[in-house]
Structure formats: C-alpha cells, structure tokens
Design an enzyme around this catalytic site. Structure first.
Site, PDB file in Angstrom:
ATOM      1  N   LYS A 118      -4.130 -27.703   3.214  1.00  0.00           N
ATOM      2  CA  LYS A 118      -3.681 -28.056   1.868  1.00  0.00           C
ATOM      3  C   LYS A 118      -3.932 -29.529   1.535  1.00  0.00           C
ATOM      4  O   LYS A 118      -4.186 -29.878   0.372  1.00  0.00           O
ATOM      5  CB  LYS A 118      -2.208 -27.707   1.699  1.00  0.00           C
ATOM      6  CG  LYS A 118      -1.937 -26.210   1.606  1.00  0.00           C
ATOM      7  CD  LYS A 118      -0.471 -25.921   1.416  1.00  0.00           C
ATOM      8  CE  LYS A 118      -0.214 -24.452   1.101  1.00  0.00           C
ATOM      9  NZ  LYS A 118      -0.625 -23.550   2.171  1.00  0.00           N
ATOM     10  N   GLU A 202       6.168 -32.411  -1.961  1.00  0.00           N
ATOM     11  CA  GLU A 202       5.884 -32.236  -3.378  1.00  0.00           C
ATOM     12  C   GLU A 202       7.191 -32.140  -4.145  1.00  0.00           C
ATOM     13  O   GLU A 202       8.201 -31.659  -3.603  1.00  0.00           O
ATOM     14  CB  GLU A 202       5.088 -30.954  -3.634  1.00  0.00           C
ATOM     15  CG  GLU A 202       3.647 -31.010  -3.235  1.00  0.00           C
ATOM     16  CD  GLU A 202       2.924 -29.718  -3.558  1.00  0.00           C
ATOM     17  OE1 GLU A 202       1.701 -29.711  -3.472  1.00  0.00           O
ATOM     18  OE2 GLU A 202       3.593 -28.692  -3.892  1.00  0.00           O
ATOM     19  N   HIS A 237       7.977 -15.323  -0.693  1.00  0.00           N
ATOM     20  CA  HIS A 237       6.824 -16.135  -1.088  1.00  0.00           C
ATOM     21  C   HIS A 237       5.509 -15.365  -1.014  1.00  0.00           C
ATOM     22  O   HIS A 237       4.437 -15.965  -0.987  1.00  0.00           O
ATOM     23  CB  HIS A 237       6.722 -17.404  -0.240  1.00  0.00           C
ATOM     24  CG  HIS A 237       7.930 -18.287  -0.324  1.00  0.00           C
ATOM     25  ND1 HIS A 237       8.215 -19.057  -1.430  1.00  0.00           N
ATOM     26  CD2 HIS A 237       8.932 -18.504   0.552  1.00  0.00           C
ATOM     27  CE1 HIS A 237       9.339 -19.725  -1.223  1.00  0.00           C
ATOM     28  NE2 HIS A 237       9.799 -19.406  -0.033  1.00  0.00           N
ATOM     29  N   ARG A 294     -11.630 -16.456  -0.049  1.00  0.00           N
ATOM     30  CA  ARG A 294     -11.888 -15.045   0.261  1.00  0.00           C
ATOM     31  C   ARG A 294     -11.585 -14.195  -0.959  1.00  0.00           C
ATOM     32  O   ARG A 294     -11.129 -14.701  -1.982  1.00  0.00           O
ATOM     33  CB  ARG A 294     -10.989 -14.609   1.423  1.00  0.00           C
ATOM     34  CG  ARG A 294      -9.506 -14.864   1.128  1.00  0.00           C
ATOM     35  CD  ARG A 294      -8.581 -14.225   2.124  1.00  0.00           C
ATOM     36  NE  ARG A 294      -7.206 -14.710   2.003  1.00  0.00           N
ATOM     37  CZ  ARG A 294      -6.332 -14.315   1.112  1.00  0.00           C
ATOM     38  NH1 ARG A 294      -6.686 -13.430   0.189  1.00  0.00           N
ATOM     39  NH2 ARG A 294      -5.102 -14.811   1.075  1.00  0.00           N
TER      40      ARG A 294
END
Length: 497
Positions: A118, A202, A237, A294
């Site tokens: 990330k 974040e 999630h 993908r």
C-alpha cells in the site's frame, strides 16, 4: 505476437469455470489443476486436460508455483491465468512464470510488486497527484512518533498494514489514549498474516463508501477505464454485495475518478485487467485506497453494463493484441448487482459452514447470471474460500436489477448448509439500500442475528399450515394461529386456499 492455443487455469471452482468458458469461445484449449479434494470438481470435468497438483491444503497444491509451472510444461500450455486469490497477485510467482518462458495473463511482476504494497502504491499514485486520505506516506515503527502524527492528522484514525488486505492488520483508534495498544496489535497481526509488520496511518473516514474503477491496459500504451463498481456492503471488511454503476456518483465525479484510475495504472505501465479502489466520503470527495492487480470477484457487473468480456480482453492483451475499442466507445447500459453466495451463517457472525449440498437448484430467467462451481450432492470443502457462487442480476435500471435479485434469491434452492442468500434478500429489501443511502457500515448498522429470524419463522409457519391442509389433519389448529405478523402472499390469500 505470442501464440496462445492452450491456457492453464491456476485456480479452482467458479472462477476456473468462468475463465474456461471464455477460452472455449475463443477456440483455446484449457488445462485444469486440482488438489485431491477437488478431484471430482466441475472445473476438472470441464477442462480439456487436468493435472493433480497435490493434497487438499492450498499450501501443498494451489499455492505451489513449481507444480503449476511443471503442469504447464507437461501439457504444453503456453499461458497461465491465475484468476483471483491464490497466486494471482504474487510477484514472485509472476517472475517464475516469465523465467520459465511462459505467459502470465496479468500485469508485470514489477507492477504487482509496486501495487502489492500500500505504501509503494501510494508513492506511485502521488506522481499523478491522485487524492489521498490525510496520513503518513511511509511506514512508521516508532510508537511515539506515530502517535504524534496521529494527533496531527486528527482522531479517529486508521492504522493499516502496508502489506495488508481483507481487514487484517487494520485498527480504528478513536482517541490518543488507545493508540499505543492498538498500534502494537496492528503490527502483531500484520506480522502474523503477511510476514511484514510495517504499518501506516490514515485519517478514518467515518461514513465511507467503497468505490472501485475497472481498468484495462495493453502493451501498446492504451489504458482505459470501464466505469465504477459500488462495493460498500461488506462483512469483516470483505465485500458481499456489489453493483454497477454506483447509485450516488454524478457524471462529473465518475469522469474524475476514471481519469485518476487510468493515471494510477499508467504510473506502473499496467497491462491487463486491474481495479483501482477509492474511498468516497459523505461529501462525495474520493481518495485513493489501493490497486488490485488481477480480475476481481465482482467483474461480472462491469461486463453486464458494458458488454465487454473481461476475460477475453485479458487473454487478447496477454497475446500482444491492442485493446479493440476506445474510451469513447464505452457506455453504461442498464444496472447490474452481484451477491456473493457464501457457505456462511449470517445469524452466527457469518461463520463459514461446511457440509453436503443436499439440494442445489439455481435460478433462471431473463437478466439472471449464476457463476458457480458446484452441483447437487457435492461437498463444500473446508480447505478453501466458502464462496459457492456469484449471483448476478441485470435490469434496465437499478430498481429492476434489485427486483430481479429478490426474485432470483427466492428461486435459488440450497439445503444442507447455511448460506448468505437470506442476507442478500434482507439487503435488497432494506430502505437504506433501495434509496442508495448506505456505506461500509451497513451490516453493523442494520443487520443482526435476529434480522432473518422473523422471515424464517413466517416461512416455517406457512410450511406447517400447508402440511396440515395436505394431510387433512383437522386436529392441527395451526391455521387458526395469530398470523398478523406474517406478510406473505400466502397469508393474505389463505381464506381462498
């Protein structure tokens, strides 16, 4: 251009079958791989050839790259399609495939590696000034430094694993007093799950919607987007319901997000099909989240609204062909919704369920698509993801797609295990979903173990009354029970029965 006459599908179940069907339409032979647990699986029977790659555990079969490459050599397959999951985003495997002189139907190992982390993905996206959620742009290990940065960003904040996915290594921190403990837990979980304890910070978007953009890139420098998918209905999630297009995006926001997605793909010279994911806040401001290198589970909804077969495009791109259409050629037509039908018990925190499919009958009719890999009598293996099928409906507009989904769920017959079909119907009929006023907290806000109980009780009561009529047992006074809470058509019409 490389010739592709035979493809090995390095996957199993519904996605293996879905890839094989497109390959067959292109006149391309297919090779299935299977573990000992999947010897009788549908994808094994459908393929032109099949090779056993080991015992049931995936780390002894589907995740062993050397066995997959050996199967290619054995069968003469020139290319490998990894599907999703397993080795589909594994840069080391992608390099192994290239070194073996084979074609991977997917992006380069370098693109996978960059977007697989990330932090490096954020760094690549920043080259094009893609909007980012306020936070850190690098991994933070020092707890005190991280805490100070969190205070500057402002609580609540999100601690995220750099190598993460599926909610692992992710912690929401509401106040500074909890920060140290939550960071230690996030680092520990990330290390355990990914072998990498790097985390970053974040700002936590309190009412987020999960919007992703499908992209395609070829080896001739063409990159384009195929509009958005809304994936905000999630549990743990992970997505359960997806749709295209989103109910809330304006055309202006759609174009801006599409351009950003193309720029993210361009930052790593992306080839093949990929997805750029964004968070959308309550003000409809969007921020880059990550890129999946993908095919996505939810790709059928994009196929239905665009008329593009994404698997065929992947194969053509891997063979060196340019994309055969332009951005201007693409238009949104209608609305599509997907429900992931899992072998899970929604009434028990969506815990996986295993067993035999005693009854398995799929819905039919206009606007209904089922991508599955099972048939009646088969066992749900304990070793793999519990998804049974993807149920997709298409309509001229969102309302028709929802109505078709409800009808399809009611027609879908599965017994022997618990599934998410009832949960899917609950979502379709909930006012928040029907009006488009929902976010990723949908399950937490509106769904609990009792949500499906009333409907199940109604169905059981109706079945009992019908049984009493069929067997002519007047002493059973079920029909005289108080049915005021039952809203079925049967109850309304029972006096005419």
């Amino acid at each position: 251009m490389p010739q592709i006459s035979k493809i090995l599908i390095a996957n199993r179940g519904e996605i293996a079958l879905r890839i094989m069907r497109s390959a067959k339409e292109m006149g391309i032979k297919t090779v299935a791989i299977f573990s000992e647990a999947d010897r009788d699986a549908l994808h094994v029977r459908y393929a032109d050839e099949a090779v056993c790659v080991g015992p049931p555990p995936s780390n002894q079969s589907y995740l062993v790259g050397e066995k997959i490459i050996s199967a290619c050599k054995e069968t003469g397959a020139e290319a490998i399609h990894p599907g999703y999951g397993f080795l589909s985003e594994n840069a080391v495997f992608a390099k192994m495939v290239a070194d073996a002189g084979l074609i991977l139907i997917g992006p380069s190992p370098e693109a996978m590696e960059t977007m697989g982390n990330k932090l490096s993905a954020k760094a690549a996206a920043l080259k094009y000034n893609i909007p980012m959620v306020p936070g850190t742009e690098e991994a933070i290990q020092d707890v005190n430094e991280a805490k100070q940065r969190a205070i500057e960003v402002g609580f609540p904040i999100l601690i995220k694993a750099a190598a993460g996915g599926g909610g692992k290594g992710m912690r929401i921190v509401e106040q500074a007093a909890d920060f140290e403990e939550q960071m230690q837990l996030a680092v520990s979980e990330a290390t355990s799950a990914f072998g990498d304890g790097a985390v970053f910070i974040e700002r936590y978007v309190t009412s987020p919607r999960h919007i992703e953009i499908q992209v395609l890139g070829d080896t001739h420098g063409n990159i384009m987007h195929l509009f958005e998918r809304e994936c905000s209905v999630q549990r743990r999630h992970q997505k359960v319901v997806e749709e295209a297009p989103s109910a809330v995006l304006t055309e202006e926001i759609r174009q801006k997000m599409g351009k950003c997605a193309v720029d993210v793909a361009r930052s790593v010279n992306y080839t093949g099909a990929g997805t750029v994911e964004f968070i959308l806040d309550e003000n409809l401001d969007f921020f880059f989240l990550e890129m999946n290198t993908r095919l996505q589970v939810e790709h059928p909804v994009t196929e239905l609204i665009t008329g593009i077969d994404l698997v065929k495009e992947q194969i053509k791109i891997a063979a060196g062909e340019p994309i055969g259409f332009s951005q201007a050629d693409l238009k949104i037509s209608g609305h599509a919704i997907e429900l992931r039908v899992y072998a899970e018990d929604p009434n028990n925190n969506f815990l996986p369920d295993i067993g035999r499919l005693q009854t398995y009958k799929t819905p039919k009719g206009n606007g209904v698509r089922v991508d599955d890999g099972f048939e009646q009598g088969m066992e749900i293996p304990i070793y793999y993801d519990p998804m049974i099928a993807k149920l997709i409906t298409f309509g001229k507009d969102r309302e028709e797609a929802i109505q078709r989904m409800v009808r399809a769920i009611e027609e879908y017959e599965i017994t022997g295990i618990e599934t998410t079909l009832g949960f899917g119907k609950f979502v379709m009929q909930h006012e928040a979903f029907k009006t488009g006023r929902f976010d990723t907290h949908f399950v937490g806000k509106y769904f609990n173990a009792g949500s499906l109980k009333a409907e199940n009780d109604d169905e059981a009561l109706i079945a009992a009354v019908i049984a009493s009529k069929l067997f002519q047992k007047p002493e059973i006074d079920v029909a005289q029970k108080d049915l005021s809470g039952v809203t079925s058509n049967w109850r309304k019409n029972r006096m005419n029965y």
